[in-house]
Enzyme design. Structure first.
Site, PDB file in Angstrom:
ATOM      1  N   ASP A  30       0.909  -1.269  -0.503  1.00  0.00           N
ATOM      2  CA  ASP A  30       0.165   0.206  -0.105  1.00  0.00           C
ATOM      3  C   ASP A  30       0.788   1.529  -0.625  1.00  0.00           C
ATOM      4  O   ASP A  30       1.831   1.053   0.502  1.00  0.00           O
ATOM      5  CB  ASP A  30      -0.507  -0.106   1.722  1.00  0.00           C
ATOM      6  CG  ASP A  30      -2.263   1.123   1.243  1.00  0.00           C
ATOM      7  OD1 ASP A  30      -3.017   0.517   1.006  1.00  0.00           O
ATOM      8  OD2 ASP A  30      -2.112   2.266   0.481  1.00  0.00           O
ATOM      9  N   ASN A 225     -38.819  -1.273   1.987  1.00  0.00           N
ATOM     10  CA  ASN A 225     -38.218   0.308   2.207  1.00  0.00           C
ATOM     11  C   ASN A 225     -40.634   0.699   1.659  1.00  0.00           C
ATOM     12  O   ASN A 225     -40.787   1.921   2.547  1.00  0.00           O
ATOM     13  CB  ASN A 225     -37.813   0.998   2.241  1.00  0.00           C
ATOM     14  CG  ASN A 225     -36.290   1.144   2.980  1.00  0.00           C
ATOM     15  OD1 ASN A 225     -36.121   0.176   3.427  1.00  0.00           O
ATOM     16  ND2 ASN A 225     -34.955   1.602   2.914  1.00  0.00           N
ATOM     17  N   PHE A 262     -33.755   2.009   7.094  1.00  0.00           N
ATOM     18  CA  PHE A 262     -33.322   3.034   6.877  1.00  0.00           C
ATOM     19  C   PHE A 262     -32.445   3.149   5.454  1.00  0.00           C
ATOM     20  O   PHE A 262     -32.940   1.643   5.264  1.00  0.00           O
ATOM     21  CB  PHE A 262     -32.370   3.532   7.365  1.00  0.00           C
ATOM     22  CG  PHE A 262     -31.651   5.006   7.653  1.00  0.00           C
ATOM     23  CD1 PHE A 262     -30.240   5.826   7.975  1.00  0.00           C
ATOM     24  CD2 PHE A 262     -32.539   5.891   7.358  1.00  0.00           C
ATOM     25  CE1 PHE A 262     -30.394   6.914   8.082  1.00  0.00           C
ATOM     26  CE2 PHE A 262     -32.637   7.406   7.105  1.00  0.00           C
ATOM     27  CZ  PHE A 262     -31.128   7.741   7.727  1.00  0.00           C
ATOM     28  N   CYS A 268     -20.172   0.982  -1.655  1.00  0.00           N
ATOM     29  CA  CYS A 268     -20.129   0.114  -2.798  1.00  0.00           C
ATOM     30  C   CYS A 268     -21.809   0.332  -3.812  1.00  0.00           C
ATOM     31  O   CYS A 268     -21.680   0.711  -4.858  1.00  0.00           O
ATOM     32  CB  CYS A 268     -20.546  -1.213  -2.760  1.00  0.00           C
ATOM     33  SG  CYS A 268     -18.827  -1.822  -1.718  1.00  0.00           S
TER      34      CYS A 268
END
Length: 436
Positions: A30, A225, A262, A268
């Protein structure tokens, strides 16, 4: 097998730890020196159940290490996994600059290597990106031909944060985007202990499968939802309806995301939906369902804000800030957006999330919260009681911690539940579920 993993983020850290646990020698690479030094000291760069123990064990027995030197990582491995981020650009397309940068460095390192080396990409990218951009750049930098001079494959990841190790060990499916047999054989060898037979497709199909899965998951959340909102208005419990719907497994309906609650968030689903819509616009293909899915998510966010605003109270206590329990990932968390809306409109907000420590946030996670809530440190508390004592209205977002909060609230203050902490509770004067 000797393996290198490029990118010590959520996917890379989990992959590196699990690969080393399974008997491979792994070197993680990294550009972030803090992540490299931390991993070499046995410290996980992220909050993920079980990951700390795996990393400490791998470092202690010498099977896991980290470096900032690309050439060293390639030289000391036979196969490289690329797990760097592909964040959204302002117009919804993908920013693949990190991906291109690591690809060019990998190619340069492969050029100097005489033995065969395989490169397997796990970073999410739109269909055609490997063929049109990544492979040509890898060939140009290495001076070798993909599938001949070096191996190439695409291996989409389906690791959910907070359950990533379990998902790695017991995946619903494994998909390999295959180009050459030698790399394919290496992947089969690495995953021979996992009790799932890999599905081999071409690279472009593997890229598309990742987006198809994430678009489907995002759609399921918003669909549930909407049903929940309608049911609540009609005096019906939306969870009962969804439970019956999910009982029909013959049509391959998964219950994992079909829970009214929610808005969706994380690194992603929002990003991949935007990118897929952007690609469709380029191809002049209309996407009314994808458009509606993101619009419905914004409606659910606005719904939560309106429920809070309707109380007339100004002191708000939020329990949970990461996009779901069990992780410290704040990227595109709907709870961050809700907090930003409240703070910007002058509400006095206090937040408790045991997984969020400002000093330990790194990389894209830190940059995101810095750009959205630079004053977060002044809003966070380290004790649940500080939030409970402060709040006129309590907003529950972290299911694990919120159970404790419910036990401590014994007065007339309103509780607004965004995640359904207790399946047995229904909306009343003191308790309001967002869509039940």
């Amino acid at each position: 097998m000797d393996i290198s993993v490029f990118g010590i983020g959520y996917v890379g850290a989990v992959s590196a730890a699990c690969l080393s646990r399974d008997g491979n020698k792994v070197i993680a690479a990294d550009v972030n020196r803090e992540k490299v030094d931390g991993l070499n000291a046995g410290v996980s760069p992220i909050v993920e159940p079980g990951l700390d123990e795996l990393i400490r064990g791998g470092v202690a027995n010498g099977s896991l290490s980290a470096t900032g030197d690309t050439e060293q990582a390639v030289r000391e491995s036979d196969l490289s996994f690329v797990c760097v981020g592909t964040p959204s650009a302002p117009n919804g397309s993908l920013d693949i600059s990190y991906l291109v940068n690591v690809t060019e460095h990998l190619g340069s390192a492969i050029r100097k290597k005489n033995s065969h080396h395989s490169v397997v990409y796990r970073s999410t990218m739109l269909p055609g990106t490997m063929d049109s951009i990544i492979i040509p750049k890898l060939e140009a930098a290495s001076g070798k031909k993909a599938g001949d001079g070096f191996g190439i494959a695409y291996y989409p990841e389906f690791l959910r944060e907070s359950t990533a190790i379990k998902d790695y060990d017991n995946p619903g499916t494994i998909v390999f985007g295959k180009r050459d047999e030698l790399t394919f054989d290496k992947l089969l060898e690495i995953h021979k202990k996992i009790p799932v037979s890999p599905i081999a497709v071409d690279i472009r199909a593997a890229e598309a499968i990742k987006y198809t899965n994430n678009a489907w998951h995002a759609l399921k959340i918003s669909f549930a939802n909407e049903i929940g909102n309608i049911c609540k208005a009609a005096g019906i419990d939306g969870h009962t309806i969804m439970s019956v719907l999910c009982a029909d497994h013959r049509l391959n309906i998964s219950p994992a995301y079909l829970k009214p609650g929610f808005a969706f968030g994380g690194s992603c689903l929002p990003k991949d939906l935007r990118a897929l819509r952007y690609k469709a616009r380029q191809l002049e293909v209309p996407t009314p369902i994808l458009d509606a899915t993101l619009a419905a998510n914004e409606v659910q966010l606005a719904r939560a804000y309106q429920m809070i605003a309707a109380t007339g109270s100004r002191r708000i206590g939020m329990v949970g800030l990461s996009f779901k329990s069990g992780t410290d990932d704040l990227r595109e968390s709907p709870f961050v957006e809700l907090c930003e809306m409240l703070y910007g409109r002058g509400y006095d907000v206090r937040i408790y999330d045991p997984n969020i420590q400002i000093g330990k946030l790194t990389g894209a996670n830190y940059q995101y919260i810095r750009s959205r809530l630079p004053h977060l440190a002044s809003l966070l508390t380290t004790q649940i009681d500080d939030v409970v004592d402060h709040a006129e209205v309590l907003v529950l977002g972290n299911a694990d911690v919120s159970r404790e909060v419910l036990k401590r609230v014994d007065d007339d203050r309103l509780v607004i539940d965004l995640v359904r902490v207790d399946q047995g509770m229904a909306s009343n004067e003191r308790y309001q579920g967002i869509c039940w």
